[in-house]
Design a protein around this motif. Structure first.
Motif, PDB file in Angstrom:
ATOM      1  N   GLY A 116       3.372   0.720   2.785  1.00  0.00           N
ATOM      2  CA  GLY A 116       2.820  -0.142   3.809  1.00  0.00           C
ATOM      3  C   GLY A 116       2.805  -1.581   3.322  1.00  0.00           C
ATOM      4  O   GLY A 116       2.473  -1.845   2.163  1.00  0.00           O
ATOM      5  N   ALA A 164       0.818  -1.216   0.000  1.00  0.00           N
ATOM      6  CA  ALA A 164       0.000   0.000   0.000  1.00  0.00           C
ATOM      7  C   ALA A 164       0.849   1.262   0.000  1.00  0.00           C
ATOM      8  O   ALA A 164       2.045   1.234   0.285  1.00  0.00           O
ATOM      9  CB  ALA A 164      -0.901   0.001   1.241  1.00  0.00           C
ATOM     10  N   ASN A 223       0.562   5.091   1.739  1.00  0.00           N
ATOM     11  CA  ASN A 223      -0.127   5.888   2.747  1.00  0.00           C
ATOM     12  C   ASN A 223       0.420   7.313   2.718  1.00  0.00           C
ATOM     13  O   ASN A 223       1.563   7.531   2.336  1.00  0.00           O
ATOM     14  CB  ASN A 223       0.094   5.297   4.147  1.00  0.00           C
ATOM     15  N   ASP A 242      -3.731   2.901  -5.542  1.00  0.00           N
ATOM     16  CA  ASP A 242      -2.282   2.843  -5.349  1.00  0.00           C
ATOM     17  C   ASP A 242      -1.548   2.241  -6.547  1.00  0.00           C
ATOM     18  O   ASP A 242      -0.330   2.375  -6.657  1.00  0.00           O
ATOM     19  CB  ASP A 242      -1.939   2.011  -4.105  1.00  0.00           C
TER      20      ASP A 242
END
Length: 121
Positions: free
Chosen positions: A44, A32, A34, A71
């Motif tokens: 992440g 991920a 963030n 993303d």
């Protein structure tokens, strides 16, 4: 199927070890992006039991990997590796879309997404 993220064999081996140790076998590995960090965005990595409708699913080296559609463009071409050294081991992330990064190695920004930089106190 587009492979937004490339997981090396070394990283996959370590992820499988962590899944087993944490009782997370059969979970998805989420990669991920963030907000935050010195440069505005951070990476992440984590385990999730369920895939969302807004996720892309990939499979590499026996691991099911999910990346949120939001993303995917930021992570496209990213390589996740695991390296051992005398000081220990850790995951490394090489993102060809990052145009700036912080000394910590986990904070970055891209030409299309700056994020929200935070102080590096």
């Amino acid at each position: 199927m587009t492979q937004y993220v490339d997981i090396t064999e070394a990283a996959a081996f370590r992820v499988k070890e962590m899944m087993k140790h944490n009782g997370e076998e059969g979970s998805f590995l989420r990669v991920a992006v963030n907000g935050g960090g010195c440069s505005g965005l951070t990476y992440g990595l984590g385990f999730e039991e369920e895939k969302s409708e807004d996720d892309f699913l990939m499979s590499q080296h026996g691991i099911q990997i999910v990346v949120a559609k939001d993303d995917a463009g930021i992570l496209e071409g990213t390589k996740v590796d695991y390296k051992e050294s005398l000081m220990g081991g850790g995951f490394t992330i090489d993102n060809p879309n990052a145009i700036a990064s912080c000394g910590c190695g986990t904070s970055f920004r891209t030409a299309k997404k700056v994020g929200t930089p935070q102080s590096c106190d």
